[in-house]
Design an enzyme around this catalytic site. Structure first.
Site, PDB file in Angstrom:
ATOM      1  N   SER A   1       0.829  -1.194   0.000  1.00 59.60           N
ATOM      2  CA  SER A   1       0.000   0.000   0.000  1.00 59.60           C
ATOM      3  C   SER A   1       0.871   1.255   0.000  1.00 59.60           C
ATOM      4  O   SER A   1       1.694   1.431  -0.886  1.00 59.60           O
ATOM      5  CB  SER A   1      -0.962  -0.047   1.193  1.00 59.60           C
ATOM      6  OG  SER A   1      -2.047   0.824   0.997  1.00 59.60           O
TER       7      SER A   1
ATOM      8  N   ASP B   1      -5.741  -3.903  -2.393  1.00 61.36           N
ATOM      9  CA  ASP B   1      -4.719  -3.557  -1.400  1.00 61.36           C
ATOM     10  C   ASP B   1      -4.047  -4.791  -0.786  1.00 61.36           C
ATOM     11  O   ASP B   1      -4.712  -5.721  -0.335  1.00 61.36           O
ATOM     12  CB  ASP B   1      -5.369  -2.727  -0.288  1.00 61.36           C
ATOM     13  CG  ASP B   1      -4.377  -1.861   0.449  1.00 61.36           C
ATOM     14  OD1 ASP B   1      -3.375  -2.396   0.935  1.00 61.36           O
ATOM     15  OD2 ASP B   1      -4.608  -0.637   0.537  1.00 61.36           O
TER      16      ASP B   1
END
Length: 276
Positions: A45, A157
């Site tokens: 991320s 993610d």
């Protein structure tokens, strides 16, 4: 893996944490100032974003200047579909603006980026391919952003499967692994809107796995960030300084591992050789 005579190389795992990623920049600044350069970086991320920029030569000061300009509105665009409300294609554009259309395997510092296949639940580790696309996938918040389609896989993610991405460093054979955990305090935000509900739910679910994963680290840097929002960049300077503080606290431990003491008798032999 050895980087030079008398020193041992180390890998650096940068976790997810949205706007709190400014702390990663502070960690990098302290390491760089101490002459400690990672042999490999893995990122999830925002850790993928910061790590990717650094691996391709951006300095901590340059990344910090960029962080001051970022906000949810600048990295998101309204693009409703049945799989998400927004698009984070602006992240890819940002990466390309900073370092160009580069490929992960060409990074001066070896790089791995973690994402999640939302259909299979599998962890996807990018060690090659387009950097901008990989960072976009790794930072694609499920339920909010449309999944990113790469080679027929719908990716979101990476914090769902490995928020502190130590496994790529283990697989690379790095004996010294440094984890930067932006969620070290394990405190959750006050609920203000849908974003907060989704983020809290995900973080609660992954925290136990993160604690287990951290056993693979020899050094854990845990900035104290619970008082800072993951969405508000207003506190970037404070989060950066907290990253610096946390890194300085762990610097002696890391230096002891990567710059081990000389073998027994070294100083005596050196003295004798100097005496002739």
């Amino acid at each position: 893996m050895e980087s030079s005579v008398g020193s041992i190389s180390f890998g650096l795992a940068l976790s997810g944490g949205a706007a709190r990623g400014a702390a990663h920049i502070g960690v990098l600044e302290v390491l760089e100032s101490a002459g400690l350069r990672p042999a490999m970086i893995s990122g999830t991320s925002v850790g993928a974003l910061v790590g990717g920029l650094y691996a391709f030569g951006k300095t901590p000061a340059q990344i910090l200047a960029l962080a001051h300009k970022l906000s949810w509105s600048k990295i998101s665009s309204f693009s409703p579909s049945r799989l998400g409300l927004l698009s984070n294609e602006e992240i890819a554009s940002l990466v390309e603006d900073q370092v160009g259309k580069v490929r992960i395997e060409d990074a001066p510092i070896p790089l791995a980026i973690v994402a999640t296949d939302i259909r299979s639940g599998e962890k996807v580790v990018f060690r090659e391919g387009n950097l901008a696309e990989a960072v976009m996938a790794s930072s694609c918040l499920p339920g909010i952003y449309r999944p990113v389609n790469i080679n027929g896989r719908l990716l979101v993610d990476g914090f769902l499967v490995e928020n502190v991405p130590l496994s790529p460093l283990v697989e690379a054979g790095l004996a010294v692994r440094v984890a930067v955990n932006l969620g070290a305090e394990r405190e959750y935000r006050e609920l203000e809107d849908l974003f907060d509900v989704i983020l809290n739910a995900m973080e609660i679910a992954i925290d136990a796995n993160t604690m287990n994963a951290l056993r693979q680290a020899q050094v854990i840097i845990g900035p104290r960030l619970a008082r800072f929002s993951r969405r508000d960049p207003a506190h970037v300077p404070d989060m950066y300084e907290e990253g610096r503080r946390a890194a300085r606290d762990m610097l002696p431990q890391l230096q002891a591992l990567v710059q081990p003491p000389p073998p027994p008798g070294f100083w005596k032999r050196l003295w004798r050789s100097l005496k002739g």
